[in-house]
Scaffold this active site. Structure first.
Site, mmCIF file in Angstrom:
data_model
loop_
_atom_site.group_PDB
_atom_site.id
_atom_site.type_symbol
_atom_site.label_atom_id
_atom_site.label_comp_id
_atom_site.label_asym_id
_atom_site.label_seq_id
_atom_site.Cartn_x
_atom_site.Cartn_y
_atom_site.Cartn_z
ATOM 1 C CB THR A 257 3.411 -15.475 4.111
ATOM 2 O OG1 THR A 257 2.821 -16.738 4.440
ATOM 3 C CG2 THR A 257 4.640 -15.282 4.964
ATOM 4 N N GLY B 167 4.510 -21.283 8.486
ATOM 5 C CA GLY B 167 3.146 -21.702 8.807
ATOM 6 C C GLY B 167 2.426 -22.313 7.612
ATOM 7 C CE1 TYR B 168 -3.092 -20.586 7.477
ATOM 8 C CE2 TYR B 168 -1.206 -19.113 7.496
ATOM 9 C CZ TYR B 168 -2.529 -19.371 7.789
ATOM 10 O OH TYR B 168 -3.272 -18.419 8.426
ATOM 11 C CB CYS C 81 -5.801 0.126 -3.722
ATOM 12 S SG CYS C 81 -7.575 0.165 -3.461
ATOM 13 C CD GLU D 192 1.860 -15.398 -7.090
ATOM 14 O OE1 GLU D 192 1.009 -15.328 -6.199
ATOM 15 O OE2 GLU D 192 2.362 -14.398 -7.635
ATOM 16 C CB CYS E 239 -7.621 8.058 -3.538
ATOM 17 S SG CYS E 239 -8.578 6.747 -2.743
ATOM 18 C CE1 TYR F 210 -3.409 -14.302 -6.918
ATOM 19 C CE2 TYR F 210 -2.231 -16.014 -5.717
ATOM 20 C CZ TYR F 210 -2.271 -14.756 -6.281
ATOM 21 O OH TYR F 210 -1.168 -13.966 -6.231
ATOM 22 C CG ASP G 110 -4.315 -11.582 -4.476
ATOM 23 O OD1 ASP G 110 -4.941 -10.635 -4.982
ATOM 24 O OD2 ASP G 110 -3.118 -11.496 -4.122
ATOM 25 C CB CYS H 196 -4.808 5.665 -6.980
ATOM 26 S SG CYS H 196 -5.454 4.218 -7.828
ATOM 27 C CD1 TRP I 99 7.748 -12.440 -6.635
ATOM 28 C CD2 TRP I 99 9.009 -12.958 -4.855
ATOM 29 N NE1 TRP I 99 7.281 -11.720 -5.575
ATOM 30 C CE2 TRP I 99 8.021 -12.023 -4.462
ATOM 31 C CE3 TRP I 99 9.917 -13.429 -3.901
ATOM 32 C CZ2 TRP I 99 7.939 -11.561 -3.149
ATOM 33 C CZ3 TRP I 99 9.818 -12.962 -2.606
ATOM 34 C CH2 TRP I 99 8.842 -12.047 -2.242
ATOM 35 N NE ARG I 100 6.628 -7.867 -8.835
ATOM 36 C CZ ARG I 100 6.041 -6.893 -8.185
ATOM 37 N NH1 ARG I 100 6.707 -5.792 -7.887
ATOM 38 N NH2 ARG I 100 4.776 -6.999 -7.823
HETATM 39 FE FE1 SF4 Z 1 -8.130 2.274 -4.493
HETATM 40 FE FE2 SF4 Z 1 -7.237 3.898 -6.387
HETATM 41 FE FE3 SF4 Z 1 -9.850 3.643 -6.034
HETATM 42 FE FE4 SF4 Z 1 -8.380 4.945 -4.241
HETATM 43 S S1 SF4 Z 1 -8.712 5.553 -6.352
HETATM 44 S S2 SF4 Z 1 -9.939 3.395 -3.814
HETATM 45 S S3 SF4 Z 1 -6.477 3.779 -4.268
HETATM 46 S S4 SF4 Z 1 -8.442 2.035 -6.691
#
Ligand code: SF4
Length: 349
Positions: A46, A84-85, A194, A40, A202, A123, A141, A205, A27-28
């Site tokens: 799901t 489902g749903y 995350c 969506e 992290c 959403y 979401d 991230c 879908w991208r």
């Molecule tokens: Fe989430 Fe990034 Fe914060 Fe770690 S640093 S808690 S992965 S937003």
């Protein structure tokens, strides 16, 4: 302590990461509003991997809003079978009919008009408005809530409606011109780095510098949730009445859980084998043999069905049921998983 000012740096940190790391998903590949809307709705509650096949099959049979608006209910249910749903599927078709009758078959661009369509909440309206039409409308979401509560170290329980409103307000003011990409980038971060049910990664991230939970070492304790309510337990006896290669089915009522779908005949409570045969007789069926008893459990969001199933061979088809062969069942009739689990052992019965 909450860190809201630093959210203004979110787009500059998140977008380059998204362009580099985003997953390739069906879908991208385009921004067609019908495709965004369908994906969506399917993705609600799901997993992405489970949705991929459903999404392609659905579009193959119902390639545009007009086709969906005119599709027989049984076909829409069949294409949804196992996801489902099912209310999502029914509302999808209802909304398609509104889009055809009111908007000439094209999804409206206006957020409020999108939001007013059946089955579309804050959403989904935000996701369609931003991803399909590039408008600065947040889509919050569970994934996005988790990211936001960690970035800002916000301990408000994320299940509270107010928490989503607050998150949407905080995001709205930092939305960049690349609105659709930003919405997807936030979702992507919440679905991967995350992510749910595991330690946030992290170290990988892009938002470490502005993440208060990371700096405080509290990322794993967030988000905060309200205590879960226990599920209502319901007991049922389910009948697999067999005559040669056919099985008895009936339609569920038009309202309530699994509305309008096919089901195996069933009654509330757990009947003994003797009681089950008496019930069958009262339905006008001539039983030859009670072949087998099965015990199954199916969990819905708020209810758990604890079921006994009896496989009963009949001398002839009868009663007030619809009879379908295994082949008809697999090709035409959508049978919810709660009942389909009894048929998994069909060959062994
Ligand atoms: Fe989430 Fe990034 Fe914060 Fe770690 S640093 S808690 S992965 S937003």
């Amino acid at each position: 302590m909450e860190n809201i000012e630093n959210l203004s740096r979110l787009p500059e940190l998140l977008l380059p990461w998204f362009y580099r790391e985003k997953r390739i998903l069906p879908w991208r590949s385009d921004r067609e509003p019908y495709h965004i809307w369908l994906s969506e709705i399917m993705l609600q509650q799901t997993r992405v991997e489970a949705v991929k096949g459903y999404y392609s099959r659905f579009l193959e049979k119902l390639p545009d809003v007009q086709a969906l608006a005119q599709a027989p209910d049984d076909l829409v249910h069949k294409l949804w079978e196992g996801l489902g749903y099912y209310t999502r599927a029914r509302n999808l078709k209802k909304a398609a009919q509104v889009i055809v009758s009111t908007y000439g078959g094209r999804l409206p661009r206006d957020y409020q008009k999108i939001r007013a369509l059946p089955g579309i909440g804050d959403y989904t309206a935000g996701a369609i408005a931003s991803i399909a039409f590039n408008q600065r409308e947040p889509a919050v979401d569970g994934n996005v809530m988790r990211v936001l509560s960690r970035l800002t170290c916000d301990e408000t329980p994320v299940d509270l409606p107010q928490a989503r409103k607050t998150a949407a307000e905080r995001l709205r003011v930092v939305y960049p011109p690349e609105a659709g990409d930003f919405t997807q980038a936030l979702m992507e971060l919440g679905a991967t780095v995350c992510g749910p049910n595991r330690k946030p990664d992290c170290g990988s991230c892009p938002c470490q510098d502005i993440c208060l939970a990371y700096q405080n070492g509290t990322a794993e304790a967030l988000p905060v949730r309200l205590p879960k309510k226990s599920r209502r337990q319901e007991e049922k006896t389910v009948f697999l009445f067999r005559y040669e290669d056919s099985i008895a089915l009936q339609k569920r009522q038009d309202t309530g859980l699994l509305a309008g779908l096919w089901e195996l005949p069933n009654v509330p409570g757990l009947l003994t084998p003797e009681q089950a045969l008496v019930w069958a007789k009262e339905k006008g069926l001539q039983c030859r043999d009670l072949l087998r008893k099965m015990e199954k459990t199916h969990i819905f969001t708020h209810i758990q069905w604890n079921m006994w199933g009896y496989v009963i061979a009949l001398r002839e088809p009868g009663g007030d049921f619809v009879w379908k062969t295994c082949q008809q069942l697999s090709q035409e009739a959508a049978l919810p998983t709660a009942f389909r689990i009894f048929l998994e052992e069909w060959d062994n019965v």
